[in-house]
Write a protein that holds these residues in place. Structure first.
Motif, PDB file in Angstrom:
ATOM      1  N   UNK A  78      -6.657 -11.745 -11.534  1.00  0.00           N
ATOM      2  CA  UNK A  78      -7.449 -10.215 -11.708  1.00  0.00           C
ATOM      3  C   UNK A  78      -7.173  -9.386 -10.121  1.00  0.00           C
ATOM      4  N   UNK A  79      -7.800  -8.559 -10.474  1.00  0.00           N
ATOM      5  CA  UNK A  79      -7.397  -7.302  -9.607  1.00  0.00           C
ATOM      6  C   UNK A  79      -8.133  -8.120  -7.977  1.00  0.00           C
ATOM      7  N   UNK A  80      -8.651  -9.334  -8.147  1.00  0.00           N
ATOM      8  CA  UNK A  80      -9.090 -10.287  -6.400  1.00  0.00           C
ATOM      9  C   UNK A  80      -8.426  -8.967  -5.776  1.00  0.00           C
ATOM     10  N   UNK A  81      -8.060  -8.888  -4.220  1.00  0.00           N
ATOM     11  CA  UNK A  81      -7.613  -8.590  -3.757  1.00  0.00           C
ATOM     12  C   UNK A  81      -6.967  -9.622  -2.937  1.00  0.00           C
ATOM     13  N   UNK A  82      -5.770  -9.666  -2.163  1.00  0.00           N
ATOM     14  CA  UNK A  82      -4.909 -11.305  -1.769  1.00  0.00           C
ATOM     15  C   UNK A  82      -5.776 -11.537  -0.353  1.00  0.00           C
ATOM     16  N   UNK A  83      -6.200 -10.024   0.568  1.00  0.00           N
ATOM     17  CA  UNK A  83      -6.827 -10.898   1.304  1.00  0.00           C
ATOM     18  C   UNK A  83      -8.305  -9.771   1.297  1.00  0.00           C
ATOM     19  N   UNK A  84      -8.996 -10.675   2.242  1.00  0.00           N
ATOM     20  CA  UNK A  84     -11.175  -9.911   2.396  1.00  0.00           C
ATOM     21  C   UNK A  84     -11.168 -10.365   3.755  1.00  0.00           C
ATOM     22  N   UNK A  85     -11.407  -8.786   4.184  1.00  0.00           N
ATOM     23  CA  UNK A  85     -12.274  -8.370   5.514  1.00  0.00           C
ATOM     24  C   UNK A  85     -13.572  -8.897   5.476  1.00  0.00           C
ATOM     25  N   UNK A  86     -14.023  -9.581   6.095  1.00  0.00           N
ATOM     26  CA  UNK A  86     -15.267  -9.639   6.811  1.00  0.00           C
ATOM     27  C   UNK A  86     -16.007  -7.910   6.918  1.00  0.00           C
TER      28      UNK A  86
ATOM     29  N   UNK B 232      -7.424  -2.743   7.159  1.00  0.00           N
ATOM     30  CA  UNK B 232      -7.637  -2.180   5.886  1.00  0.00           C
ATOM     31  C   UNK B 232      -6.008  -1.590   5.208  1.00  0.00           C
ATOM     32  N   UNK B 233      -5.256  -1.133   6.310  1.00  0.00           N
ATOM     33  CA  UNK B 233      -4.170  -0.802   6.110  1.00  0.00           C
ATOM     34  C   UNK B 233      -2.785  -1.533   6.573  1.00  0.00           C
ATOM     35  N   UNK B 234      -3.615  -2.550   7.245  1.00  0.00           N
ATOM     36  CA  UNK B 234      -2.317  -3.987   7.146  1.00  0.00           C
ATOM     37  C   UNK B 234      -2.589  -4.881   6.244  1.00  0.00           C
ATOM     38  N   UNK B 235      -3.854  -4.719   6.081  1.00  0.00           N
ATOM     39  CA  UNK B 235      -4.017  -5.923   4.377  1.00  0.00           C
ATOM     40  C   UNK B 235      -3.475  -4.668   3.014  1.00  0.00           C
ATOM     41  N   UNK B 236      -3.806  -3.870   2.893  1.00  0.00           N
ATOM     42  CA  UNK B 236      -3.152  -3.103   2.009  1.00  0.00           C
ATOM     43  C   UNK B 236      -0.756  -3.299   1.834  1.00  0.00           C
ATOM     44  N   UNK B 237      -0.570  -2.936   2.809  1.00  0.00           N
ATOM     45  CA  UNK B 237       0.447  -2.916   3.145  1.00  0.00           C
ATOM     46  C   UNK B 237       1.262  -4.827   3.219  1.00  0.00           C
ATOM     47  N   UNK B 238       0.516  -5.186   3.184  1.00  0.00           N
ATOM     48  CA  UNK B 238       1.187  -7.173   3.494  1.00  0.00           C
ATOM     49  C   UNK B 238       0.964  -6.946   1.518  1.00  0.00           C
ATOM     50  N   UNK B 239      -0.153  -7.052   0.809  1.00  0.00           N
ATOM     51  CA  UNK B 239      -0.685  -7.215   0.090  1.00  0.00           C
ATOM     52  C   UNK B 239       0.961  -6.354  -1.391  1.00  0.00           C
ATOM     53  N   UNK B 240       1.189  -5.197  -0.987  1.00  0.00           N
ATOM     54  CA  UNK B 240       1.782  -4.583  -1.409  1.00  0.00           C
ATOM     55  C   UNK B 240       3.245  -5.495  -1.296  1.00  0.00           C
ATOM     56  N   UNK B 241       3.536  -5.649  -0.481  1.00  0.00           N
ATOM     57  CA  UNK B 241       4.821  -5.967  -0.263  1.00  0.00           C
ATOM     58  C   UNK B 241       4.507  -8.349  -0.229  1.00  0.00           C
ATOM     59  N   UNK B 242       3.708  -8.498  -1.036  1.00  0.00           N
ATOM     60  CA  UNK B 242       3.273 -10.115  -1.682  1.00  0.00           C
ATOM     61  C   UNK B 242       3.205  -9.848  -3.010  1.00  0.00           C
ATOM     62  N   UNK B 243       2.978  -8.736  -3.242  1.00  0.00           N
ATOM     63  CA  UNK B 243       2.421  -8.656  -5.372  1.00  0.00           C
ATOM     64  C   UNK B 243       4.456  -8.025  -5.047  1.00  0.00           C
ATOM     65  N   UNK B 244       4.855  -7.314  -4.394  1.00  0.00           N
ATOM     66  CA  UNK B 244       6.997  -7.085  -5.000  1.00  0.00           C
ATOM     67  C   UNK B 244       7.366  -8.796  -4.873  1.00  0.00           C
ATOM     68  N   UNK B 245       7.510  -9.823  -4.122  1.00  0.00           N
ATOM     69  CA  UNK B 245       7.240 -10.909  -3.855  1.00  0.00           C
ATOM     70  C   UNK B 245       7.474 -11.319  -5.050  1.00  0.00           C
ATOM     71  N   UNK B 246       6.170 -11.588  -5.705  1.00  0.00           N
ATOM     72  CA  UNK B 246       5.624 -12.553  -6.573  1.00  0.00           C
ATOM     73  C   UNK B 246       6.446 -11.702  -8.415  1.00  0.00           C
ATOM     74  N   UNK B 247       6.719 -10.436  -8.117  1.00  0.00           N
ATOM     75  CA  UNK B 247       7.169 -10.046  -8.566  1.00  0.00           C
ATOM     76  C   UNK B 247       8.826 -11.272  -8.741  1.00  0.00           C
ATOM     77  N   UNK B 248       9.404 -10.634  -8.000  1.00  0.00           N
ATOM     78  CA  UNK B 248      10.877 -11.522  -8.061  1.00  0.00           C
ATOM     79  C   UNK B 248      11.070 -12.792  -8.964  1.00  0.00           C
ATOM     80  N   UNK B 249       9.469 -13.129  -8.163  1.00  0.00           N
ATOM     81  CA  UNK B 249       9.512 -15.313  -8.812  1.00  0.00           C
ATOM     82  C   UNK B 249       9.301 -15.108 -10.206  1.00  0.00           C
ATOM     83  N   UNK B 250      10.212 -16.000 -11.023  1.00  0.00           N
ATOM     84  CA  UNK B 250      10.002 -16.770 -11.986  1.00  0.00           C
ATOM     85  C   UNK B 250       8.799 -18.028 -12.116  1.00  0.00           C
TER      86      UNK B 250
END
Length: 147
Positions: free
Chosen positions: A84-92, A110-128
């Protein structure tokens, strides 16, 4: 803290169904044997995959069927179906606010994780799912040649 394996296990299940369809009985016990987990865990994950429209199952009978072409299922689709919408990375958030690090680490990450998550999701969208299946089959062929 235990990290969830629902995402990778769901990809595993879908690939297993595609690779073994028509070759063995696709019971939750057989699939669980590959995952080295319990059939109950497999059935729970298959419920999520069914609700997402990826597979068709019939209660009490083995042999789930893939309803979507593996070339049309992206890893992001599987991630969203299982996590679901569970974040890829969590902060303590339980750190000492009086400490320089503890008082600033959350907003910094938060900023670093947000950018990393966006990049990871974009990559996951490219892999079938088909990409994953093809890679599994190539790796297996390489193993068999070495034997």
């Amino acid at each position: 803290m235990k990290v969830s394996t629902r995402f990778s296990d769901s990809i595993h299940i879908l690939a297993f169904i595609c690779i073994y369809q028509g070759k063995i009985t696709l019971s939750s016990a057989n699939i669980a044997g590959s995952l080295e987990t319990s059939p109950v865990v497999v059935r729970r994950l298959m419920t999520s995959l069914k609700e997402a429209g990826f597979i068709k199952t019939k209660h009490g009978t083995p042999d789930p069927e893939l309803l979507v072409d593996p070339q049309k299922i992206t890893l992001l689709d599987v991630y969203l179906a299982t996590e679901g919408q569970t974040p890829l990375f969590t902060i303590d958030h339980n750190t000492n606010p009086q400490c320089i690090v503890g008082g600033n680490i959350q907003s910094t990450l938060e900023d670093y994780y947000r950018h990393a998550e966006t990049a990871a999701k974009a990559k996951l969208q490219q892999i079938t799912l088909q990409d994953v299946i093809d890679t599994i089959l190539v790796k297996q062929a390489e193993k068999e040649k070495q034997s």
